[in-house]
Enzyme design. Structure first.
Site, short mmCIF file in Angstrom:
data_model
loop_
_atom_site.label_atom_id
_atom_site.label_comp_id
_atom_site.label_asym_id
_atom_site.label_seq_id
_atom_site.Cartn_x
_atom_site.Cartn_y
_atom_site.Cartn_z
N LYS A 173 20.31 20.09 -31.92
CA LYS A 173 19.54 21.13 -31.23
C LYS A 173 19.82 22.50 -31.84
CE LYS A 173 21.70 19.77 -27.60
NZ LYS A 173 22.25 19.52 -26.26
N THR A 204 19.01 30.12 -19.32
CA THR A 204 19.02 28.87 -20.08
C THR A 204 20.17 27.95 -19.64
OG1 THR A 204 20.33 29.95 -21.79
CG2 THR A 204 17.94 29.87 -22.15
N GLY A 206 21.90 24.90 -18.44
CA GLY A 206 21.55 23.47 -18.32
C GLY A 206 20.44 22.99 -19.23
N THR A 207 20.10 23.76 -20.25
CA THR A 207 19.00 23.33 -21.15
C THR A 207 19.34 22.01 -21.84
OG1 THR A 207 19.93 24.80 -22.82
CG2 THR A 207 17.99 25.59 -21.63
N GLY A 208 20.58 21.89 -22.29
CA GLY A 208 20.98 20.67 -23.02
C GLY A 208 20.98 19.45 -22.11
N CYS A 209 21.48 19.62 -20.88
CA CYS A 209 21.50 18.51 -19.91
C CYS A 209 20.07 18.07 -19.61
CB CYS A 209 22.14 18.96 -18.60
SG CYS A 209 23.78 19.65 -18.78
N1 LIG Z 1 15.56 30.63 -25.87
C1 LIG Z 1 15.03 29.43 -26.12
N2 LIG Z 1 13.70 29.28 -26.32
C2 LIG Z 1 13.15 28.07 -26.57
N3 LIG Z 1 13.88 26.94 -26.66
C3 LIG Z 1 15.21 27.02 -26.47
C4 LIG Z 1 15.87 28.26 -26.20
N4 LIG Z 1 17.22 28.02 -26.06
C5 LIG Z 1 17.38 26.69 -26.22
N5 LIG Z 1 16.19 26.09 -26.50
C6 LIG Z 1 15.95 24.66 -26.68
O1 LIG Z 1 16.53 24.00 -25.55
C7 LIG Z 1 17.04 22.74 -25.92
C8 LIG Z 1 18.53 22.68 -25.57
O2 LIG Z 1 19.24 23.29 -26.63
P1 LIG Z 1 20.60 24.10 -26.54
O3 LIG Z 1 21.02 24.30 -27.95
O4 LIG Z 1 20.41 25.28 -25.66
O5 LIG Z 1 21.49 23.04 -25.78
P2 LIG Z 1 22.95 23.17 -25.23
O6 LIG Z 1 23.67 24.28 -25.91
O7 LIG Z 1 23.53 21.81 -25.34
O8 LIG Z 1 22.73 23.53 -23.71
P3 LIG Z 1 23.85 23.56 -22.51
O9 LIG Z 1 24.15 24.96 -22.23
O10 LIG Z 1 23.14 22.89 -21.38
O11 LIG Z 1 25.05 22.80 -23.00
C9 LIG Z 1 16.75 22.60 -27.42
O12 LIG Z 1 15.52 21.92 -27.58
C10 LIG Z 1 16.64 24.04 -27.89
O13 LIG Z 1 15.89 24.16 -29.07
C1 LIG Z 2 28.82 19.68 -15.12
C2 LIG Z 2 28.24 20.31 -16.34
N1 LIG Z 2 27.80 19.53 -17.33
C3 LIG Z 2 27.25 20.07 -18.45
C4 LIG Z 2 27.14 21.45 -18.57
C5 LIG Z 2 26.46 22.00 -19.81
O1 LIG Z 2 27.05 22.99 -20.42
C6 LIG Z 2 27.62 22.24 -17.50
N2 LIG Z 2 27.55 23.61 -17.54
N3 LIG Z 2 28.15 21.66 -16.40
#
Ligand SMILES: Nc1ncnc2c1ncn2[C@@H]1O[C@H](COP(=O)(O)OP(=O)(O)OP(=O)(O)O)[C@@H](O)[C@H]1O
Ligand SMILES: Cc1ncc(CO)c(N)n1
Length: 268
Positions: A173, A204, A206-209
């Site tokens: 990502k 943003t 929880g975007t990854g979750c």
């Molecule tokens: N500002 C943004 N605009 C558009 N897409 C975004 C933005 N920030 C993240 N994304 C997208 O959101 C998705 C999650 O990516 P991100 O890299 O934020 O995950 P993460 O760091 O694992 O998140 P988390 O904080 O939940 O652990 C990816 O598809 C990324 O490209």
């Molecule tokens: C419980 C939990 N899982 C995943 C994330 C993602 O960063 C978070 N902030 N909290």
């Protein structure tokens, strides 16, 4: 309806972890189930405490589900500790779980170690080989590969290296790079770029979750991995576009925007 399981930590503020996963499952028309690995005290401003759930009760939660219910896909998020990881891997193997999406959660956006650093190599050795797809962000991919990642070309190189650790596909990502939010999908033969413009918002959480749960829901519904990832990327982009100003810090995304819009339920 297909049944999809999340194995992850609880986020008391509801934007990440188990809560984000179950909301995402509900938005995708799959029946959501959960195995809780840890309870976090967190909100939009940070993570303040974590209580790990014992490996014994994690095993019992997994037994309770797999003894009784057909599981179409599994998403794995926060797994905290070495013993947590080992019991999850053993149980998933015992039950022959399929369609496993591994989100190798390591550090929260606010900088808290959700995975004990001493367990990083255990996650790589025990969970990556079980994964239909693994979804690291850039810092996680840097830990897994030991390489620094600053360009799309670096992302592609890292995705190839991670594939060598056992998963069937890798989605790296790009949310943490500057410029467009482009993710790279590599399935061992082809790599694909999934671009989206960067949305200007602080919300943003929880975007990854949310993305990894959407992938699990789509795979559970029968989509091939590449199509599941493409649809999930569209879903997370809409969810970020309409993210919510909940709390004083980094707010959550909107898991139900399209559904609420269709139903005329959106507040203006
Ligand atoms: N500002 C943004 N605009 C558009 N897409 C975004 C933005 N920030 C993240 N994304 C997208 O959101 C998705 C999650 O990516 P991100 O890299 O934020 O995950 P993460 O760091 O694992 O998140 P988390 O904080 O939940 O652990 C990816 O598809 C990324 O490209
Ligand atoms: C419980 C939990 N899982 C995943 C994330 C993602 O960063 C978070 N902030 N909290």
């Amino acid at each position: 309806m297909k049944n999809v399981l999340t194995i992850a930590g609880s986020d008391s503020s509801g934007g990440a972890g188990i809560q984000a996963d179950l909301k995402t499952f509900a938005a995708h028309g799959v029946y959501g189930m959960s195995v809780i690995t840890a309870i976090t005290a967190q909100n939009t401003q940070g993570v303040f405490a974590v209580q790990d759930v014992t490996p014994a009760i994690i095993a019992q939660q997994l037994d309770a589900i797999f003894d009784d219910i057909e599981v179409a896909a599994v998403k794995i998020g926060m797994v905290s500790q070495v013993e947590t990881i080992k019991v999850i891997a053993a149980k998933l193997k015992e039950y022959g779980a399929k369609n496993i999406v591994v989100d190798p959660v390591m550090i929260s956006k606010s900088g808290y170690h959700l995975l004990n650093p001493a367990a990083e190599s255990t996650l790589v050795a025990y969970l990556l080989p079980l994964a239909a797809i693994v979804t690291p962000n850039i810092p996680e991919a840097e830990v897994i590969t030991g390489q620094s990642i600053t360009t799309l070309a670096d992302m592609e190189t890292a995705a190839r290296a991670i594939l060598g650790l056992g998963p069937q596909s890798v989605l790296l990502k790009g949310g943490h790079l500057n410029g467009d939010a482009t993710d790279v999908l590599f399935d061992g033969s082809q790599s694909a770029y999934l671009p989206s413009r960067r949305i200007s918002t602080k919300n943003t959480h929880g975007t990854g979750c949310t993305l990894s749960s959407a992938i699990a829901a789509n795979i559970g519904r029968g989509l091939p991995v590449a199509a599941a990832v493409k649809a999930a990327k569209e879903y997370i982009t809409t969810a970020i576009e309409h993210s919510l100003s909940v709390g004083k810090g980094v707010g959550p995304t909107h898991h139900f925007y399209s559904l609420y819009k269709q139903a005329g339920m959106l507040e203006e």
